[in-house]
Motif scaffolding. Sequence first.
Motif, PDB file in Angstrom:
ATOM      1  N   ARG A 358      39.062  26.557 -21.142  1.00 55.85           N
ATOM      2  CA  ARG A 358      39.568  27.921 -20.942  1.00 55.85           C
ATOM      3  C   ARG A 358      41.072  27.909 -20.753  1.00 55.85           C
ATOM      4  N   ARG A 359      41.563  26.959 -19.946  1.00 55.87           N
ATOM      5  CA  ARG A 359      42.999  26.877 -19.665  1.00 55.87           C
ATOM      6  C   ARG A 359      43.781  26.533 -20.930  1.00 55.87           C
ATOM      7  N   TRP A 360      43.271  25.618 -21.734  1.00 63.48           N
ATOM      8  CA  TRP A 360      43.972  25.224 -22.957  1.00 63.48           C
ATOM      9  C   TRP A 360      44.018  26.372 -23.959  1.00 63.48           C
ATOM     10  N   LEU A 361      42.923  27.122 -24.057  1.00 60.34           N
ATOM     11  CA  LEU A 361      42.925  28.284 -24.952  1.00 60.34           C
ATOM     12  C   LEU A 361      43.959  29.305 -24.519  1.00 60.34           C
ATOM     13  N   LEU A 362      44.077  29.538 -23.228  1.00 60.72           N
ATOM     14  CA  LEU A 362      45.056  30.506 -22.733  1.00 60.72           C
ATOM     15  C   LEU A 362      46.479  29.984 -22.899  1.00 60.72           C
ATOM     16  N   LEU A 363      46.684  28.687 -22.742  1.00 59.54           N
ATOM     17  CA  LEU A 363      48.028  28.130 -22.900  1.00 59.54           C
ATOM     18  C   LEU A 363      48.540  28.321 -24.323  1.00 59.54           C
ATOM     19  N   GLN A 364      47.688  28.115 -25.322  1.00 59.13           N
ATOM     20  CA  GLN A 364      48.172  28.273 -26.689  1.00 59.13           C
ATOM     21  C   GLN A 364      48.393  29.756 -27.013  1.00 59.13           C
ATOM     22  N   ILE A 365      47.668  30.652 -26.339  1.00 65.09           N
ATOM     23  CA  ILE A 365      47.967  32.077 -26.475  1.00 65.09           C
ATOM     24  C   ILE A 365      49.317  32.388 -25.840  1.00 65.09           C
ATOM     25  N   ALA A 366      49.553  31.854 -24.633  1.00 71.43           N
ATOM     26  CA  ALA A 366      50.813  32.105 -23.933  1.00 71.43           C
ATOM     27  C   ALA A 366      52.008  31.619 -24.741  1.00 71.43           C
ATOM     28  N   ALA A 367      51.827  30.554 -25.503  1.00 71.34           N
ATOM     29  CA  ALA A 367      52.930  29.989 -26.285  1.00 71.34           C
ATOM     30  C   ALA A 367      53.159  30.729 -27.595  1.00 71.34           C
ATOM     31  N   GLY A 368      52.228  31.599 -28.010  1.00 72.94           N
ATOM     32  CA  GLY A 368      52.489  32.410 -29.190  1.00 72.94           C
ATOM     33  C   GLY A 368      51.649  32.114 -30.400  1.00 72.94           C
ATOM     34  N   SER A 369      50.505  31.428 -30.253  1.00 71.43           N
ATOM     35  CA  SER A 369      49.707  31.097 -31.432  1.00 71.43           C
ATOM     36  C   SER A 369      49.110  32.350 -32.055  1.00 71.43           C
ATOM     37  N   GLN A 370      48.817  32.260 -33.357  1.00 72.81           N
ATOM     38  CA  GLN A 370      48.159  33.349 -34.083  1.00 72.81           C
ATOM     39  C   GLN A 370      46.851  32.888 -34.705  1.00 72.81           C
ATOM     40  N   GLY A 371      46.355  31.781 -34.168  1.00 70.57           N
ATOM     41  CA  GLY A 371      45.081  31.239 -34.602  1.00 70.57           C
ATOM     42  C   GLY A 371      44.899  29.848 -34.026  1.00 70.57           C
ATOM     43  N   VAL A 372      43.627  29.447 -33.837  1.00 69.11           N
ATOM     44  CA  VAL A 372      43.346  28.117 -33.299  1.00 69.11           C
ATOM     45  C   VAL A 372      42.057  27.597 -33.922  1.00 69.11           C
ATOM     46  N   VAL A 373      42.077  26.311 -34.298  1.00 70.65           N
ATOM     47  CA  VAL A 373      40.913  25.650 -34.893  1.00 70.65           C
ATOM     48  C   VAL A 373      40.603  24.428 -34.035  1.00 70.65           C
ATOM     49  N   LEU A 374      39.415  24.391 -33.471  1.00 67.75           N
ATOM     50  CA  LEU A 374      39.041  23.335 -32.528  1.00 67.75           C
ATOM     51  C   LEU A 374      38.582  22.079 -33.262  1.00 67.75           C
ATOM     52  N   TRP A 375      38.828  20.945 -32.606  1.00 67.91           N
ATOM     53  CA  TRP A 375      38.280  19.673 -33.082  1.00 67.91           C
ATOM     54  C   TRP A 375      37.300  19.193 -32.021  1.00 67.91           C
ATOM     55  N   ASN A 376      36.014  19.253 -32.272  1.00 68.87           N
ATOM     56  CA  ASN A 376      35.266  19.718 -33.410  1.00 68.87           C
ATOM     57  C   ASN A 376      33.940  20.219 -32.878  1.00 68.87           C
ATOM     58  N   THR A 377      32.837  20.188 -33.628  1.00 67.17           N
ATOM     59  CA  THR A 377      31.580  20.759 -33.161  1.00 67.17           C
ATOM     60  C   THR A 377      30.779  19.743 -32.337  1.00 67.17           C
ATOM     61  N   ARG A 378      30.115  18.810 -33.008  1.00 71.65           N
ATOM     62  CA  ARG A 378      29.325  17.798 -32.281  1.00 71.65           C
ATOM     63  C   ARG A 378      30.172  16.563 -31.975  1.00 71.65           C
ATOM     64  N   PRO A 379      29.697  15.712 -31.083  1.00 73.14           N
ATOM     65  CA  PRO A 379      30.434  14.476 -30.790  1.00 73.14           C
ATOM     66  C   PRO A 379      30.645  13.636 -32.043  1.00 73.14           C
ATOM     67  N   GLU A 380      31.759  12.921 -32.060  1.00 72.77           N
ATOM     68  CA  GLU A 380      32.114  12.084 -33.208  1.00 72.77           C
ATOM     69  C   GLU A 380      31.095  10.957 -33.396  1.00 72.77           C
ATOM     70  N   ILE A 381      30.840  10.619 -34.670  1.00 75.87           N
ATOM     71  CA  ILE A 381      29.950   9.492 -34.971  1.00 75.87           C
ATOM     72  C   ILE A 381      30.734   8.262 -35.410  1.00 75.87           C
ATOM     73  N   PHE A 382      32.040   8.447 -35.666  1.00 71.22           N
ATOM     74  CA  PHE A 382      32.769   7.309 -36.216  1.00 71.22           C
ATOM     75  C   PHE A 382      33.128   6.322 -35.105  1.00 71.22           C
ATOM     76  N   TRP A 383      33.245   5.067 -35.500  1.00 74.27           N
ATOM     77  CA  TRP A 383      33.424   3.895 -34.647  1.00 74.27           C
ATOM     78  C   TRP A 383      34.455   4.118 -33.535  1.00 74.27           C
ATOM     79  N   ASP A 384      35.694   4.425 -33.900  1.00 71.84           N
ATOM     80  CA  ASP A 384      36.779   4.378 -32.917  1.00 71.84           C
ATOM     81  C   ASP A 384      36.829   5.601 -32.012  1.00 71.84           C
ATOM     82  N   GLU A 385      36.196   6.705 -32.398  1.00 75.89           N
ATOM     83  CA  GLU A 385      36.199   7.905 -31.560  1.00 75.89           C
ATOM     84  C   GLU A 385      34.777   8.275 -31.141  1.00 75.89           C
ATOM     85  N   ALA A 386      33.913   7.273 -31.083  1.00 78.88           N
ATOM     86  CA  ALA A 386      32.484   7.489 -30.922  1.00 78.88           C
ATOM     87  C   ALA A 386      32.152   8.352 -29.711  1.00 78.88           C
ATOM     88  N   GLN A 387      31.338   9.368 -29.960  1.00 77.10           N
ATOM     89  CA  GLN A 387      30.791  10.263 -28.938  1.00 77.10           C
ATOM     90  C   GLN A 387      31.851  11.061 -28.181  1.00 77.10           C
TER      91      GLN A 387
END
Length: 732
Positions: A358-387
């Motif tokens: 919630r805080r991060w979403l509000l911070l990017q609004i406070a800074a002036g964003s006009q859109g936001v795309v989150l990373w990502n939906t489910r936990p990562e399956i790849f080796w180095d960023e697993a889960q």
Amino acid sequence: MDDLDRIYLFGAHCYRVPSPPLGQVVEDMQTMKRLGMNLANFQISWSWCNPDDGKYDFGDLVTLLAESDRIGLFASITLTMEQMPKWVWDTYPDCRLMNARGNRIEDPTQYVLPADGKPGPCWDHTGVRREARRFLDALMETTRGFKHIAYWNLWQEISLAMVNPGASSPDRNVPFNPETLEAFRKWLKARHASLEALNSAWGTRFPSWERVEPPRLYTKVPSFMDWRRFVFEGYLPAVVEERKRVIQKGAGSPTRVAFHTCHPLFGAAWEFAWSRLADYYGTSFYPTTQLYHGWEHPGGMLEEVEDRRHELWSSLYHLNYGRCTASGPTRYLISEMACGPYNVGLHVKGDVTREDLRRWLLLQIAAGSQGVVLWNTRPEIFWDEAQGQGFLDGNGGLTPRAEALREFGDALKRHSDLLANSRKPVSPVGIGVDDDTSLFLEGSDAGVHANMPLRGVYEALLTLGVDPDFVDVNRSDGQALARRRMLFMPFAAAMAERTVRKLAAYVEAGGVLVSGPTPARFSEYGWAYQSGMSPEAELLFGVRQKSLCQVAEESSLWRWTPKPGRAGDLRAPVVLKGTAELESLALRASFYVQTFEPVRSRPVLRVPEPGGRNAVAGVMNRRGNGRVYLFGTMFAYASLSEGCHGTRAALGRILDSIEVPRARQGEVVMHRRFWQGAELVSLVNLGSQAGFWRDEAGTPSLEDILTGEVFGPGADIPVPAHDLRVCVRRVD
């Protein structure tokens, strides 16, 4: 598509190969829709979709595009062109990037990690460009019928990042391919009037253009400056423009394009020019990894109270810098934002809570964003960023932090037009960004000093209640600079004389310039002025340099101070005493102590010298209708890492002298965005205790954007400790 201008894009990355089963991705898109999101991003890898010559497989993408259209989600498509098919690598073995030693970068990765295939091939290679166009043509032919594609992301985290960041500088320094060197020479011909002019600027005696080469192993040379200018002004944007041409031609109708950086290029201003190539431009934002920068990390366990304050101001620094680079009509898009923990290999990081997100979403609004795309939906399956990452669990169920997304999605239903179109007003205070100093510091292997002075000034101004803009002084004309009543140049060690003259014209027209130490000590090609300062800078500041020395840190640390080689290399810690308008203030000296012989200026800082005398370590000079201040120490460091209250008080006095408004009540500071009479008001509490903001009497009510709570005129609006809230004010 015309409605996009009234829509705040709120989405998530939901597909990147290697991907979970496609059925799970479809389920996740439906969940995104229920949470109030309006966009799904699909990352397409060249190597996956074009596994052999003439063979294309866009089946997954077509399925996902059809599903997103069916359920009413916009789609965006991110191109991962650096992840090039093995058959192309094999067909053109000379397409591999060459480093400064002449060695080819031999790692034709077919996986999305590390670094999404970066650095990729040489994009000046004609064979690679031809095959890339064939691939993009086939892709556009396949997707032409989908009218809900909001934009194409041409380069995910644009850079020439190396697979092995621990390699030595010559091994990481690219691209040195013959085709690129030829393009460099053409670029030099356009930049310099003649070969003689080039030799004069570089201090070389090349007999012909064909002999001109950039430096390879040793970077502290004038030619390095033009080489890196070419990479950022020539090579990288040329790749973007090529992809843009192919995409827009293949779309068959107007289509929007985007690209973004991993983080803003702090200290450099290339992005101010890059953003003009895109409809959406921005940055990734990972508070889980990006906010601490060396000196500020105290080591050991972090106290939550210290960490939370740092998160607030450092996030705003990161996000506001990115916003300022998105110039003109370009929309500012947070193209990747963390929404879950960031695991690395065997290491498992702390969880991300609902309140964090919630805080991060509000911070990017406070800074002036006009859109936001989150990373990502489910936990990562790849080796180095697993889960790691993800706002859903491994089964597609909602995590507690997903409720923050639902809350944000509900707010969009009420205020999407305001969020999509509101912009921050031009700030009366600017922080100057100068490419010449950035390149000089990079060549000196001291790039940290391009970022940290800006961070220090930003943190001090934010604490004082000022919401500054970052300004590209190299490309801004006099009219653009004149919009700022005050301009900070915290560390402009290398400056072209034309830049100094531009700053002088700004001051003469009534502006107030505040400079850190050693301005224009070097030219834009790194040539050192024997007097310690360029002639134009001496005129601007009304001084001659008397002495320059390095000063030890009060805390006996070695954050920015070089280890001494002999006695006398470092001056003992010292405090500078204010005089004139800075009377009674004490400023801790940091990094340098530079002293001056005033010519037309008057002293505002003094430093004790042997024998009881005081030397001048800071001046104010009147020039035309304006003023210029020169501080002979790195005041940004004293404020940032040593909490010097005298430094902040000095900046506050200068701000007050020209009546710059300060939006601060106690520890709460305010940022504002406007559109068609409506206003977004962000209240940020930098303090460790709950605070309040008393709204002006007689103004329309404020409504909390998330909770819907309404505060009438003159109300006290509570803001929790180390937190923020965003409110909407609409004029009926």
